[in-house]
Write a protein that holds these residues in place. Structure first.
Motif, PDB file in Angstrom:
ATOM      1  N   VAL A 154      -1.341  12.307  20.497  1.00 47.07           N
ATOM      2  CA  VAL A 154      -2.340  13.170  20.199  1.00 47.07           C
ATOM      3  C   VAL A 154      -1.833  14.581  19.599  1.00 47.07           C
ATOM      4  CG1 VAL A 154      -4.128  14.538  21.244  1.00 47.07           C
ATOM      5  CG2 VAL A 154      -3.709  12.299  22.136  1.00 47.07           C
ATOM      6  N   ALA A 155      -1.020  14.880  20.245  1.00 49.15           N
ATOM      7  CA  ALA A 155      -0.395  16.328  19.603  1.00 49.15           C
ATOM      8  C   ALA A 155       0.785  16.657  20.113  1.00 49.15           C
ATOM      9  CB  ALA A 155      -1.394  17.300  19.802  1.00 49.15           C
TER      10      ALA A 155
ATOM     11  N   MET B  85      -9.153  21.401  23.749  1.00 50.08           N
ATOM     12  CA  MET B  85      -9.942  20.302  23.118  1.00 50.08           C
ATOM     13  C   MET B  85     -11.656  20.542  22.800  1.00 50.08           C
ATOM     14  SD  MET B  85      -8.658  16.881  24.978  1.00 50.08           S
ATOM     15  CE  MET B  85      -9.452  17.401  26.446  1.00 50.08           C
ATOM     16  N   ASN B  86     -11.768  20.961  21.523  1.00 49.64           N
ATOM     17  CA  ASN B  86     -13.136  21.261  21.202  1.00 49.64           C
ATOM     18  C   ASN B  86     -13.975  20.256  20.432  1.00 49.64           C
ATOM     19  OD1 ASN B  86     -12.450  23.887  22.088  1.00 49.64           O
ATOM     20  ND2 ASN B  86     -11.945  24.778  20.130  1.00 49.64           N
ATOM     21  N   SER B  87     -15.170  20.454  20.173  1.00 48.05           N
ATOM     22  CA  SER B  87     -15.932  19.235  19.532  1.00 48.05           C
ATOM     23  C   SER B  87     -15.737  17.860  20.076  1.00 48.05           C
ATOM     24  CB  SER B  87     -16.015  19.329  17.847  1.00 48.05           C
ATOM     25  OG  SER B  87     -16.227  20.893  17.535  1.00 48.05           O
ATOM     26  N   LEU B  88     -15.569  17.687  21.303  1.00 49.86           N
ATOM     27  CA  LEU B  88     -15.156  16.478  21.796  1.00 49.86           C
ATOM     28  C   LEU B  88     -16.145  15.290  21.435  1.00 49.86           C
ATOM     29  CD1 LEU B  88     -13.893  17.592  25.260  1.00 49.86           C
ATOM     30  CD2 LEU B  88     -12.701  16.168  23.711  1.00 49.86           C
TER      31      LEU B  88
ATOM     32  N   SER C 130      -6.934  12.016  13.925  1.00 54.29           N
ATOM     33  CA  SER C 130      -8.312  11.774  14.735  1.00 54.29           C
ATOM     34  C   SER C 130      -8.713  13.131  15.611  1.00 54.29           C
ATOM     35  CB  SER C 130      -8.306  10.723  15.728  1.00 54.29           C
ATOM     36  OG  SER C 130      -7.089  10.995  16.517  1.00 54.29           O
ATOM     37  N   VAL C 131      -7.828  14.136  15.738  1.00 59.73           N
ATOM     38  CA  VAL C 131      -7.981  15.226  16.388  1.00 59.73           C
ATOM     39  C   VAL C 131      -7.694  16.450  15.515  1.00 59.73           C
ATOM     40  CG1 VAL C 131      -7.335  14.165  18.526  1.00 59.73           C
ATOM     41  CG2 VAL C 131      -5.776  15.531  17.574  1.00 59.73           C
ATOM     42  N   LYS C 132      -7.152  16.420  14.515  1.00 55.42           N
ATOM     43  CA  LYS C 132      -6.757  17.607  13.793  1.00 55.42           C
ATOM     44  C   LYS C 132      -8.065  18.386  13.755  1.00 55.42           C
ATOM     45  CE  LYS C 132      -3.495  16.490  11.157  1.00 55.42           C
ATOM     46  NZ  LYS C 132      -2.460  16.019  10.007  1.00 55.42           N
ATOM     47  N   GLY C 133      -8.089  19.695  13.576  1.00 59.00           N
ATOM     48  CA  GLY C 133      -9.019  20.631  13.426  1.00 59.00           C
ATOM     49  C   GLY C 133      -9.797  20.802  14.713  1.00 59.00           C
ATOM     50  N   ARG C 134      -9.824  20.156  15.536  1.00 53.93           N
ATOM     51  CA  ARG C 134     -10.643  20.033  17.030  1.00 53.93           C
ATOM     52  C   ARG C 134      -9.623  20.222  18.051  1.00 53.93           C
ATOM     53  NH1 ARG C 134     -12.719  15.542  18.785  1.00 53.93           N
ATOM     54  NH2 ARG C 134     -11.318  14.214  17.908  1.00 53.93           N
ATOM     55  N   PHE C 135      -8.472  19.929  18.271  1.00 53.02           N
ATOM     56  CA  PHE C 135      -7.626  20.192  19.338  1.00 53.02           C
ATOM     57  C   PHE C 135      -6.473  20.974  18.989  1.00 53.02           C
ATOM     58  CE2 PHE C 135      -8.022  15.835  21.570  1.00 53.02           C
ATOM     59  CZ  PHE C 135      -9.489  15.885  21.580  1.00 53.02           C
TER      60      PHE C 135
END
Length: 127
Positions: free
Chosen positions: A48-49, A83-86, A63-68
């Motif tokens: 994930v990160a 974690m945003n915009s889940l 898949s999570v870039k820009g949201r996490f």
């Protein structure tokens, strides 16, 4: 004994936010890169990160870039994952891990380079 404990998971609606924490104990981790991985039912654990050992470098799965956002508080020996915009596809058990070796940021998405791991925290995103 080195131990990692995750917290902050839960049930959230799509578009919502959660903040995961990973508290480390047993030794100081300020010289170690740390990462977050997740495992959805029936799937393999995936990257994930990660955050570099100095705290200046961060790495994300597409898949999570820009949201996490991954961050760390070395004074508290704690790592965070905001974690945003889940999305429903983010539903999984999230695990934090610490790199086996200090001062090393390579292979940040390779789970075998991390040990130990926490017990995981469940994140469920409803549609």
């Amino acid at each position: 004994q080195v131990q990692l404990v995750e917290s902050g998971g839960g049930l959230v609606q799509a578009g919502g936010s959660l903040r995961l924490s990973c508290a480390a104990s047993g030794r100081t981790f300020s010289s170690y890169s740390m990462g977050w991985f997740r495992q959805a039912p029936g799937k393999e654990r995936e990257f994930v990160a990660a955050i570099g050992w100095s705290g200046h470098s961060t790495y994300y799965a597409d898949s999570v870039k820009g949201r996490f956002t991954i961050s760390s508080d070395n004074a508290k020996n704690t790592e965070f994952l905001q974690m945003n915009s889940l999305k429903p596809e983010d539903t999984a058990v999230y695990y934090c891990g610490v790199k086996r070796w200090p001062y090393y940021n390579g292979n940040y998405n390779y789970q075998d380079d991390y040990a130990p791991w926490g017990q995981g925290t469940q994140v469920t995103v409803s549609s």
